[in-house]
Design an enzyme around this catalytic site. Structure first.
Site, mmCIF file in Angstrom:
data_model
loop_
_atom_site.group_PDB
_atom_site.id
_atom_site.type_symbol
_atom_site.label_atom_id
_atom_site.label_comp_id
_atom_site.label_asym_id
_atom_site.label_seq_id
_atom_site.Cartn_x
_atom_site.Cartn_y
_atom_site.Cartn_z
ATOM 1 N N MET A 60 0.844 -1.201 0.000
ATOM 2 C CA MET A 60 0.000 0.000 0.000
ATOM 3 C C MET A 60 0.881 1.253 0.000
ATOM 4 O O MET A 60 0.413 2.355 0.306
ATOM 5 C CB MET A 60 -0.925 -0.001 1.210
ATOM 6 C CG MET A 60 -1.881 -1.196 1.189
ATOM 7 S SD MET A 60 -3.420 -0.920 2.065
ATOM 8 C CE MET A 60 -2.827 -0.683 3.713
ATOM 9 N N HIS A 68 9.051 -3.494 3.623
ATOM 10 C CA HIS A 68 8.656 -3.691 2.224
ATOM 11 C C HIS A 68 9.876 -4.026 1.369
ATOM 12 O O HIS A 68 9.843 -4.933 0.546
ATOM 13 C CB HIS A 68 8.041 -2.406 1.648
ATOM 14 C CG HIS A 68 6.764 -1.966 2.322
ATOM 15 N ND1 HIS A 68 6.669 -0.817 3.047
ATOM 16 C CD2 HIS A 68 5.529 -2.523 2.349
ATOM 17 C CE1 HIS A 68 5.436 -0.660 3.494
ATOM 18 N NE2 HIS A 68 4.716 -1.689 3.092
ATOM 19 N N GLY A 119 4.776 -10.398 3.807
ATOM 20 C CA GLY A 119 5.523 -10.322 5.063
ATOM 21 C C GLY A 119 4.842 -11.093 6.177
ATOM 22 O O GLY A 119 3.622 -11.130 6.260
ATOM 23 N N ASP A 128 2.157 -9.525 8.741
ATOM 24 C CA ASP A 128 0.720 -9.777 8.570
ATOM 25 C C ASP A 128 0.534 -11.289 8.404
ATOM 26 O O ASP A 128 0.162 -11.766 7.333
ATOM 27 C CB ASP A 128 0.207 -9.007 7.357
ATOM 28 C CG ASP A 128 0.393 -7.518 7.522
ATOM 29 O OD1 ASP A 128 -0.553 -6.838 7.920
ATOM 30 O OD2 ASP A 128 1.521 -7.013 7.262
#
Ligand code: AMP
Length: 278
Positions: free
Chosen positions: A30, A37, A147, A150
């Protein structure tokens, strides 16, 4: 690096890439990128010939009282970071392109999406599976990287891949943390300096729980009580602390190998998640 802003041009680029028989990798994000990230981007970079990173703040995974409008964005900075990682294409679709006016279809993991984060965010995972399946259909990746921060999301996406017979290999990357142990998150910027300091308790408390497990503690209730006390002392408001099996996400009374301790805690208005796998 190609910057692709529409679904149709992404599809065109994918058709060309497939013609050249290049394997495709996808890292969905996002945006407002951080080292977490980028660690996924580096994993993906090694596993495919053509690497796509998507940046899309997906409205359907936010609840009505959640932070969609305030969600941090900095596309220029994101693009600069991705260029350094030798990403081949960044897919930044518009909301109206992903969800035109008469859009009507959803995908939902019936059981898994109701557990853990699904209790306080009842529509969240339906939004995630729907957008991820759309991204999979548009980008047609051979591999996709998610990842472990989550963790539930990764479990649900693996389930969806099996259930819907998709030929995509999912790879998970470990949680990248700030020096104090706080899991990196785009939402960390909402925290005041004192909340940020207090929030490091999440990781230290989870590490204590793992140490207790290593010392022979098995009683889940006892571990939960201890986590609750430590976090509450630092002004964390607990959404949930759960001790579950890493695949089924169902509660376990006793800690064992493959137990996941997962939690969501508010510091002020900011909801943070973290977990540890035993
Ligand atoms: P987001 O932009 O928050 O939707 O996250 C995009 C991807 O980055 C998801 O697969 C997340 O699990 C992953 N991710 C977010 N934070 C971290 C982190 N601290 N370490 C590793 N992966 C992360």
């Amino acid at each position: 690096m190609r910057i692709v802003k529409s679904v149709s041009s992404m599809k065109r680029l994918v058709r060309k890439t497939k013609k050249h028989r290049l394997s495709i990798g996808l890292v969905p994000t996002m945006g407002y990128l951080h080292k977490g990230h980028l660690s996924l981007v580096r994993i993906a970079r090694k596993k495919c010939r053509f690497l796509v990173v998507s940046i899309f703040v997906n409205p359907t995974q936010f609840g009505p009282r959640e932070d969609l409008a305030q969600y941090p964005r900095d596309t220029r900075r994101d693009l600069r970071l991705l260029r350094k990682e030798e990403v081949d294409a960044v897919f930044i679709p518009k909301e109206k392109d992903m969800y035109p006016q008469d859009y009507d279809t959803v995908v939902r993991a019936e059981r898994l999406s109701t557990l853990l984060c699904g209790v306080s965010r009842p529509h969240h995972f339906q939004g995630v599976t729907t957008v991820v399946l759309k991204l999979f259909n548009i980008v047609q990746p051979d591999i996709a990287v998610f990842g472990m921060k989550d963790f539930q999301q990764a479990v649900i996406i693996r389930r969806m891949i099996v259930d819907l017979n998709l030929d995509i290999r999912i790879i998970t990357g470990s949680i990248v943390r700030e020096p104090g142990g706080l899991a990196m998150s785009s939402r960390n910027i909402y925290l005041t300096p004192s909340q940020r300091k207090n929030a490091t308790v999440l990781h230290t408390a989870l590490c204590h729980a793992r140490q207790a497990y290593r010392r022979g503690v098995r009683d889940a209730k006892k571990v939960k009580r201890c986590l609750t006390r430590k976090i509450t002392e630092k002004k964390g408001r607990i959404d949930y602390i759960e001790i579950v099996h890493k695949d089924t996400l169902l509660p376990q009374k006793r800690l064992q190998k493959n137990t996941l301790i997962a939690l969501a805690v508010f510091f002020g208005k900011t909801r943070l998640i973290d977990n540890i796998l035993l």
